[in-house]
Design an enzyme around this catalytic site. Structure first.
Site, PDB file in Angstrom:
ATOM      1  N   SER A 191       0.854  -1.198   0.000  1.00 34.57           N
ATOM      2  CA  SER A 191       0.000   0.000   0.000  1.00 34.57           C
ATOM      3  C   SER A 191       0.884   1.239   0.000  1.00 34.57           C
ATOM      4  CB  SER A 191      -0.868   0.001   1.263  1.00 34.57           C
ATOM      5  OG  SER A 191      -1.287   1.310   1.541  1.00 34.57           O
ATOM      6  N   HIS A 225      -0.903  -1.209  -4.374  1.00 34.97           N
ATOM      7  CA  HIS A 225      -2.221  -0.890  -3.821  1.00 34.97           C
ATOM      8  C   HIS A 225      -2.267   0.622  -3.641  1.00 34.97           C
ATOM      9  CE1 HIS A 225      -5.914  -1.812  -1.576  1.00 34.97           C
ATOM     10  NE2 HIS A 225      -5.552  -0.846  -0.757  1.00 34.97           N
ATOM     11  N   ASP A 268      -4.178   3.860  -2.604  1.00 38.28           N
ATOM     12  CA  ASP A 268      -5.263   4.240  -1.684  1.00 38.28           C
ATOM     13  C   ASP A 268      -5.824   5.605  -2.056  1.00 38.28           C
ATOM     14  OD1 ASP A 268      -4.965   2.123   0.625  1.00 38.28           O
ATOM     15  OD2 ASP A 268      -2.937   2.810   0.153  1.00 38.28           O
ATOM     16  N   MET A 318      -8.571   8.332  -1.247  1.00 41.42           N
ATOM     17  CA  MET A 318      -9.481   8.745  -0.155  1.00 41.42           C
ATOM     18  C   MET A 318      -9.986  10.160  -0.428  1.00 41.42           C
ATOM     19  SD  MET A 318      -7.439   7.406   3.170  1.00 41.42           S
ATOM     20  CE  MET A 318      -6.535   5.846   3.186  1.00 41.42           C
ATOM     21  N   HIS A 320      -7.807   1.314  -4.702  1.00 45.63           N
ATOM     22  CA  HIS A 320      -8.807   1.089  -3.647  1.00 45.63           C
ATOM     23  C   HIS A 320      -9.531   2.411  -3.434  1.00 45.63           C
ATOM     24  CE1 HIS A 320      -9.487   0.036   0.899  1.00 45.63           C
ATOM     25  NE2 HIS A 320     -10.617   0.147   0.233  1.00 45.63           N
ATOM     26  N   MET A 334     -11.691   4.584  -1.801  1.00 45.57           N
ATOM     27  CA  MET A 334     -12.387   4.901  -0.541  1.00 45.57           C
ATOM     28  C   MET A 334     -13.067   6.255  -0.730  1.00 45.57           C
ATOM     29  SD  MET A 334      -9.476   3.458   2.035  1.00 45.57           S
ATOM     30  CE  MET A 334      -8.166   3.477   0.813  1.00 45.57           C
ATOM     31  N   MET A 355     -11.742  -5.712   4.339  1.00 50.44           N
ATOM     32  CA  MET A 355     -10.922  -4.798   5.156  1.00 50.44           C
ATOM     33  C   MET A 355     -10.680  -5.407   6.539  1.00 50.44           C
ATOM     34  SD  MET A 355     -10.031  -2.251   3.353  1.00 50.44           S
ATOM     35  CE  MET A 355      -9.243  -1.287   4.645  1.00 50.44           C
ATOM     36  N   GLY A 371      -9.084   4.202   6.125  1.00 44.61           N
ATOM     37  CA  GLY A 371      -8.783   5.621   6.370  1.00 44.61           C
ATOM     38  C   GLY A 371      -7.325   5.898   6.680  1.00 44.61           C
ATOM     39  N   PHE A 372      -6.678   4.964   7.373  1.00 47.86           N
ATOM     40  CA  PHE A 372      -5.305   5.253   7.811  1.00 47.86           C
ATOM     41  C   PHE A 372      -4.451   3.987   7.779  1.00 47.86           C
ATOM     42  CE2 PHE A 372      -8.148   8.300   9.705  1.00 47.86           C
ATOM     43  CZ  PHE A 372      -7.526   9.504   9.407  1.00 47.86           C
ATOM     44  N   GLY A 373      -3.160   4.184   7.523  1.00 53.57           N
ATOM     45  CA  GLY A 373      -2.210   3.087   7.611  1.00 53.57           C
ATOM     46  C   GLY A 373      -1.786   2.888   9.060  1.00 53.57           C
ATOM     47  N   GLY A 374      -1.116   1.781   9.305  1.00 53.38           N
ATOM     48  CA  GLY A 374      -0.509   1.550  10.612  1.00 53.38           C
ATOM     49  C   GLY A 374      -1.467   1.164  11.721  1.00 53.38           C
ATOM     50  N   ASP A 417      -6.637  -6.250   3.750  1.00 54.20           N
ATOM     51  CA  ASP A 417      -5.957  -4.949   3.809  1.00 54.20           C
ATOM     52  C   ASP A 417      -6.111  -4.355   5.201  1.00 54.20           C
ATOM     53  OD1 ASP A 417      -4.991  -2.393   3.399  1.00 54.20           O
ATOM     54  OD2 ASP A 417      -6.631  -1.756   2.082  1.00 54.20           O
ATOM     55  N   GLY A 418      -4.947  -4.120   5.831  1.00 55.16           N
ATOM     56  CA  GLY A 418      -4.946  -3.456   7.127  1.00 55.16           C
ATOM     57  C   GLY A 418      -4.266  -4.293   8.188  1.00 55.16           C
ATOM     58  N   GLY A 419      -3.097  -3.817   8.644  1.00 56.05           N
ATOM     59  CA  GLY A 419      -2.395  -4.496   9.727  1.00 56.05           C
ATOM     60  C   GLY A 419      -1.709  -5.787   9.323  1.00 56.05           C
ATOM     61  N   GLY A 431       1.201  -2.044   4.019  1.00 55.75           N
ATOM     62  CA  GLY A 431       1.766  -0.710   3.869  1.00 55.75           C
ATOM     63  C   GLY A 431       2.974  -0.514   4.754  1.00 55.75           C
ATOM     64  N   SER A 432       2.723  -0.285   6.039  1.00 59.25           N
ATOM     65  CA  SER A 432       3.846   0.009   6.935  1.00 59.25           C
ATOM     66  C   SER A 432       4.805  -1.167   7.042  1.00 59.25           C
ATOM     67  CB  SER A 432       3.328   0.441   8.308  1.00 59.25           C
ATOM     68  OG  SER A 432       2.238  -0.333   8.707  1.00 59.25           O
TER      69      SER A 432
HETATM   70  O1  LIG Z   1      -6.650   1.185   2.914  1.00 53.07           O
HETATM   71  C1  LIG Z   1      -5.901   1.248   3.844  1.00 53.07           C
HETATM   72  C2  LIG Z   1      -6.245   2.067   5.010  1.00 53.07           C
HETATM   73  O2  LIG Z   1      -7.467   2.629   4.776  1.00 53.07           O
HETATM   74  C3  LIG Z   1      -4.699   0.429   3.833  1.00 53.07           C
HETATM   75  O3  LIG Z   1      -4.281   0.118   2.523  1.00 53.07           O
HETATM   76  C4  LIG Z   1      -3.546   0.836   4.686  1.00 53.07           C
HETATM   77  O4  LIG Z   1      -2.777   1.790   4.039  1.00 53.07           O
HETATM   78  C5  LIG Z   1      -2.736  -0.360   5.028  1.00 53.07           C
HETATM   79  O5  LIG Z   1      -1.694   0.051   5.835  1.00 53.07           O
HETATM   80  P1  LIG Z   1      -1.013  -0.920   6.890  1.00 53.07           P
HETATM   81  O6  LIG Z   1      -2.083  -1.303   7.880  1.00 53.07           O
HETATM   82  O7  LIG Z   1      -0.531  -2.110   6.122  1.00 53.07           O
HETATM   83  O8  LIG Z   1       0.070  -0.088   7.467  1.00 53.07           O
END
Ligand SMILES: O=C(CO)[C@@H](O)[C@H](O)COP(=O)(O)O
Length: 252
Positions: free
Chosen positions: A10, A35, A37, A39, A76, A78, A169, A174-177, A203-205, A225-226
Protein backbone atom coordinates in the site's frame (compact mmCIF):
# COMPACT_ATOMS: atom_id res chain seq x y z
CA UNK A 1 -5.54 -25.25 -5.33
CA UNK A 2 -6.35 -21.69 -4.16
CA UNK A 3 -5.08 -18.84 -6.34
CA UNK A 4 -1.45 -17.82 -6.06
CA UNK A 5 -0.12 -15.10 -3.80
CA UNK A 6 -0.29 -11.53 -5.02
CA UNK A 7 1.60 -9.05 -2.87
CA UNK A 8 0.37 -5.46 -3.14
CA UNK A 9 2.22 -2.90 -1.00
CA UNK A 10 0.00 0.00 0.00
CA UNK A 11 1.64 3.19 -1.20
CA UNK A 12 -0.08 5.13 1.58
CA UNK A 13 3.01 4.30 3.65
CA UNK A 14 5.50 5.38 0.98
CA UNK A 15 7.38 8.68 1.11
CA UNK A 16 5.07 10.93 -0.95
CA UNK A 17 7.98 13.26 -1.72
CA UNK A 18 9.51 10.53 -3.88
CA UNK A 19 6.41 8.51 -4.78
CA UNK A 20 7.38 7.56 -8.33
CA UNK A 21 10.76 6.19 -7.28
CA UNK A 22 9.28 4.44 -4.22
CA UNK A 23 6.67 2.69 -6.39
CA UNK A 24 9.18 1.58 -8.98
CA UNK A 25 11.54 0.37 -6.23
CA UNK A 26 8.91 -1.76 -4.48
CA UNK A 27 8.09 -3.51 -7.76
CA UNK A 28 11.83 -4.19 -8.14
CA UNK A 29 11.82 -5.63 -4.61
CA UNK A 30 9.34 -8.31 -5.66
CA UNK A 31 5.90 -6.72 -5.28
CA UNK A 32 3.31 -7.89 -7.80
CA UNK A 33 0.83 -5.02 -7.62
CA UNK A 34 0.71 -1.57 -6.11
CA UNK A 35 -2.22 -0.89 -3.82
CA UNK A 36 -3.18 2.72 -4.51
CA UNK A 37 -5.26 4.24 -1.68
CA UNK A 38 -7.70 6.85 -2.96
CA UNK A 39 -9.48 8.74 -0.16
CA UNK A 40 -11.92 11.62 -0.55
CA UNK A 41 -12.38 12.97 2.98
CA UNK A 42 -16.07 11.92 2.87
CA UNK A 43 -16.25 8.15 2.68
CA UNK A 44 -13.25 8.06 5.02
CA UNK A 45 -11.89 10.80 7.30
CA UNK A 46 -8.69 11.26 5.32
CA UNK A 47 -7.53 12.65 1.98
CA UNK A 48 -4.90 11.28 -0.36
CA UNK A 49 -4.62 11.99 -4.07
CA UNK A 50 -6.44 11.76 -7.39
CA UNK A 51 -5.92 10.93 -11.07
CA UNK A 52 -2.99 13.33 -11.80
CA UNK A 53 -0.84 11.68 -9.14
CA UNK A 54 -1.81 8.20 -10.32
CA UNK A 55 -0.85 9.19 -13.88
CA UNK A 56 2.55 10.42 -12.63
CA UNK A 57 3.33 7.21 -10.78
CA UNK A 58 2.15 5.22 -13.82
CA UNK A 59 4.98 6.84 -15.76
CA UNK A 60 7.43 5.24 -13.27
CA UNK A 61 5.90 1.75 -13.33
CA UNK A 62 5.39 -0.28 -16.50
CA UNK A 63 1.77 -1.32 -16.99
CA UNK A 64 0.95 -5.02 -16.62
CA UNK A 65 1.40 -7.18 -19.72
CA UNK A 66 -1.80 -9.08 -18.86
CA UNK A 67 -4.78 -8.83 -16.52
CA UNK A 68 -3.62 -9.35 -12.90
CA UNK A 69 0.03 -9.11 -14.02
CA UNK A 70 3.06 -7.47 -12.42
CA UNK A 71 2.67 -3.70 -12.14
CA UNK A 72 -1.13 -3.79 -11.76
CA UNK A 73 -2.42 -0.61 -10.16
CA UNK A 74 -4.98 -1.87 -7.65
CA UNK A 75 -6.87 1.33 -6.90
CA UNK A 76 -8.81 1.09 -3.65
CA UNK A 77 -11.50 3.71 -4.03
CA UNK A 78 -12.39 4.90 -0.54
CA UNK A 79 -14.71 7.47 -2.03
CA UNK A 80 -18.40 8.29 -1.67
CA UNK A 81 -19.13 8.44 -5.43
CA UNK A 82 -17.28 5.57 -7.09
CA UNK A 83 -19.12 5.71 -10.42
CA UNK A 84 -18.12 9.33 -10.98
CA UNK A 85 -14.38 8.62 -11.20
CA UNK A 86 -14.19 5.42 -13.27
CA UNK A 87 -13.17 7.02 -16.58
CA UNK A 88 -10.69 9.43 -15.00
CA UNK A 89 -8.88 6.63 -13.17
CA UNK A 90 -8.80 4.46 -16.28
CA UNK A 91 -7.20 7.34 -18.19
CA UNK A 92 -4.68 7.82 -15.37
CA UNK A 93 -3.50 4.20 -15.58
CA UNK A 94 -5.63 2.31 -13.09
CA UNK A 95 -5.93 -1.43 -13.89
CA UNK A 96 -8.22 -2.64 -11.12
CA UNK A 97 -10.91 -0.33 -9.79
CA UNK A 98 -12.04 -1.55 -6.38
CA UNK A 99 -15.05 0.29 -4.96
CA UNK A 100 -16.75 -0.09 -1.60
CA UNK A 101 -20.05 -1.93 -1.45
CA UNK A 102 -21.14 0.60 1.19
CA UNK A 103 -20.60 3.47 -1.25
CA UNK A 104 -22.51 1.76 -4.06
CA UNK A 105 -25.64 1.19 -1.99
CA UNK A 106 -27.46 3.30 0.54
CA UNK A 107 -25.33 3.00 3.68
CA UNK A 108 -28.34 1.90 5.73
CA UNK A 109 -28.74 -1.07 3.36
CA UNK A 110 -25.22 -2.39 3.88
CA UNK A 111 -25.83 -3.78 7.33
CA UNK A 112 -29.48 -4.69 7.08
CA UNK A 113 -30.29 -8.22 5.84
CA UNK A 114 -33.76 -7.39 4.60
CA UNK A 115 -32.45 -4.58 2.40
CA UNK A 116 -29.88 -6.71 0.61
CA UNK A 117 -32.03 -7.61 -2.36
CA UNK A 118 -33.13 -4.02 -2.85
CA UNK A 119 -29.51 -2.92 -2.89
CA UNK A 120 -28.16 -5.43 -5.35
CA UNK A 121 -28.66 -3.81 -8.72
CA UNK A 122 -26.31 -0.92 -8.13
CA UNK A 123 -23.08 -2.89 -7.55
CA UNK A 124 -23.86 -5.05 -10.60
CA UNK A 125 -24.25 -1.99 -12.80
CA UNK A 126 -21.07 -0.45 -11.49
CA UNK A 127 -19.04 -3.63 -12.06
CA UNK A 128 -20.34 -3.80 -15.63
CA UNK A 129 -19.42 -0.15 -16.17
CA UNK A 130 -15.87 -0.69 -14.85
CA UNK A 131 -15.47 -3.73 -17.13
CA UNK A 132 -16.79 -1.73 -20.07
CA UNK A 133 -13.94 0.74 -19.53
CA UNK A 134 -11.42 -2.12 -19.77
CA UNK A 135 -10.49 -2.44 -16.10
CA UNK A 136 -10.79 -5.27 -13.63
CA UNK A 137 -13.43 -4.66 -10.96
CA UNK A 138 -13.07 -5.21 -7.24
CA UNK A 139 -15.61 -4.81 -4.47
CA UNK A 140 -14.63 -4.06 -0.87
CA UNK A 141 -16.39 -4.42 2.46
CA UNK A 142 -15.68 -2.50 5.64
CA UNK A 143 -15.54 -4.31 8.99
CA UNK A 144 -19.19 -3.49 9.79
CA UNK A 145 -20.56 -5.04 6.59
CA UNK A 146 -21.61 -8.66 6.26
CA UNK A 147 -19.90 -10.55 3.47
CA UNK A 148 -23.00 -12.37 2.27
CA UNK A 149 -24.25 -9.12 0.74
CA UNK A 150 -21.67 -9.84 -2.00
CA UNK A 151 -23.04 -13.26 -2.95
CA UNK A 152 -25.49 -11.71 -5.36
CA UNK A 153 -22.77 -10.25 -7.61
CA UNK A 154 -20.39 -13.15 -7.09
CA UNK A 155 -23.08 -15.63 -8.15
CA UNK A 156 -24.07 -13.67 -11.25
CA UNK A 157 -24.29 -15.78 -14.43
CA UNK A 158 -23.00 -12.81 -16.38
CA UNK A 159 -19.20 -12.44 -16.12
CA UNK A 160 -19.50 -8.73 -16.94
CA UNK A 161 -21.33 -8.24 -13.63
CA UNK A 162 -19.08 -10.44 -11.50
CA UNK A 163 -16.18 -8.85 -9.57
CA UNK A 164 -12.64 -10.03 -10.27
CA UNK A 165 -11.68 -9.58 -6.63
CA UNK A 166 -13.20 -9.07 -3.20
CA UNK A 167 -11.41 -6.94 -0.63
CA UNK A 168 -12.12 -7.71 3.03
CA UNK A 169 -10.92 -4.80 5.16
CA UNK A 170 -9.09 -5.89 8.29
CA UNK A 171 -9.05 -2.33 9.70
CA UNK A 172 -11.49 0.54 9.41
CA UNK A 173 -10.47 2.23 6.16
CA UNK A 174 -8.78 5.62 6.37
CA UNK A 175 -5.30 5.25 7.81
CA UNK A 176 -2.21 3.09 7.61
CA UNK A 177 -0.51 1.55 10.61
CA UNK A 178 -3.62 0.31 12.43
CA UNK A 179 -4.03 -2.93 14.38
CA UNK A 180 -5.10 -6.01 12.40
CA UNK A 181 -8.69 -7.11 13.15
CA UNK A 182 -8.69 -10.91 13.27
CA UNK A 183 -12.46 -10.65 13.81
CA UNK A 184 -12.78 -10.12 10.02
CA UNK A 185 -11.22 -13.44 9.05
CA UNK A 186 -14.44 -15.50 9.18
CA UNK A 187 -15.54 -13.42 6.17
CA UNK A 188 -12.44 -14.56 4.29
CA UNK A 189 -13.05 -18.17 5.31
CA UNK A 190 -16.67 -18.03 4.13
CA UNK A 191 -15.64 -16.55 0.78
CA UNK A 192 -12.83 -19.06 0.23
CA UNK A 193 -15.11 -21.99 1.03
CA UNK A 194 -17.76 -20.79 -1.41
CA UNK A 195 -15.40 -19.45 -4.14
CA UNK A 196 -12.19 -21.55 -4.27
CA UNK A 197 -10.73 -19.60 -7.21
CA UNK A 198 -11.66 -16.05 -6.23
CA UNK A 199 -8.96 -13.45 -5.63
CA UNK A 200 -9.57 -12.47 -1.99
CA UNK A 201 -7.65 -9.44 -0.77
CA UNK A 202 -7.08 -8.43 2.83
CA UNK A 203 -5.96 -4.95 3.81
CA UNK A 204 -4.95 -3.46 7.13
CA UNK A 205 -2.40 -4.50 9.73
CA UNK A 206 -0.86 -7.22 7.56
CA UNK A 207 2.78 -8.12 8.13
CA UNK A 208 5.01 -10.93 9.38
CA UNK A 209 3.05 -11.19 12.65
CA UNK A 210 -0.41 -11.54 11.08
CA UNK A 211 0.10 -13.10 7.65
CA UNK A 212 -0.31 -16.71 8.80
CA UNK A 213 -3.80 -16.05 10.15
CA UNK A 214 -4.84 -14.32 6.93
CA UNK A 215 -3.30 -17.02 4.72
CA UNK A 216 -4.92 -19.81 6.77
CA UNK A 217 -8.29 -18.12 6.34
CA UNK A 218 -7.76 -18.21 2.56
CA UNK A 219 -6.64 -14.71 1.57
CA UNK A 220 -4.29 -14.62 -1.43
CA UNK A 221 -3.98 -10.90 -2.28
CA UNK A 222 -2.07 -9.27 0.52
CA UNK A 223 -1.92 -5.52 1.05
CA UNK A 224 0.80 -4.33 3.39
CA UNK A 225 1.77 -0.71 3.87
CA UNK A 226 3.85 0.01 6.94
CA UNK A 227 5.17 -3.57 7.07
CA UNK A 228 6.77 -3.15 3.62
CA UNK A 229 7.61 0.56 3.36
CA UNK A 230 8.75 0.72 6.99
CA UNK A 231 10.95 -2.38 6.76
CA UNK A 232 14.75 -2.45 6.72
CA UNK A 233 14.47 -5.29 4.24
CA UNK A 234 11.31 -4.74 2.15
CA UNK A 235 12.25 -7.51 -0.30
CA UNK A 236 12.53 -9.95 2.60
CA UNK A 237 9.09 -8.98 3.94
CA UNK A 238 7.50 -9.30 0.49
CA UNK A 239 9.08 -12.77 0.10
CA UNK A 240 7.87 -13.83 3.56
CA UNK A 241 4.29 -12.73 2.83
CA UNK A 242 4.33 -14.59 -0.48
CA UNK A 243 5.73 -17.76 1.05
CA UNK A 244 3.03 -17.85 3.76
CA UNK A 245 0.22 -17.60 1.18
CA UNK A 246 1.70 -20.03 -1.33
CA UNK A 247 2.44 -22.60 1.40
CA UNK A 248 -1.19 -22.51 2.49
CA UNK A 249 -2.50 -22.63 -1.11
CA UNK A 250 -0.37 -25.68 -1.91
CA UNK A 251 -1.73 -27.46 1.17
CA UNK A 252 -5.37 -27.09 0.08
O1 LIG B 1 -6.65 1.18 2.91
C1 LIG B 1 -5.90 1.25 3.84
C2 LIG B 1 -6.25 2.07 5.01
O2 LIG B 1 -7.47 2.63 4.78
C3 LIG B 1 -4.70 0.43 3.83
O3 LIG B 1 -4.28 0.12 2.52
C4 LIG B 1 -3.55 0.84 4.69
O4 LIG B 1 -2.78 1.79 4.04
C5 LIG B 1 -2.74 -0.36 5.03
O5 LIG B 1 -1.69 0.05 5.83
P1 LIG B 1 -1.01 -0.92 6.89
O6 LIG B 1 -2.08 -1.30 7.88
O7 LIG B 1 -0.53 -2.11 6.12
O8 LIG B 1 0.07 -0.09 7.47
Amino acid sequence: MAPKAIIAPSILSADFAELGAACSRTIGQGADWLHVDIMDGHFVPNLTFGPPVVAKIRSHVAPPAEHHGKGTFDCHMMIAEPKKWVKEFKAAGCDLYCFHYEAAVDSSDAESPEATSAAKTSPRALIRYIHDQGMLAGIAVKPGTRVDVLYDVLDSDDAAERPDMVLVMTVEPGFGGQKFMASELPKVEALRKRYPELNIEVDGGLGPGTIDQAADAGANVIVAGSAVFGAKDPAGVIALLREAVDKRSAAV
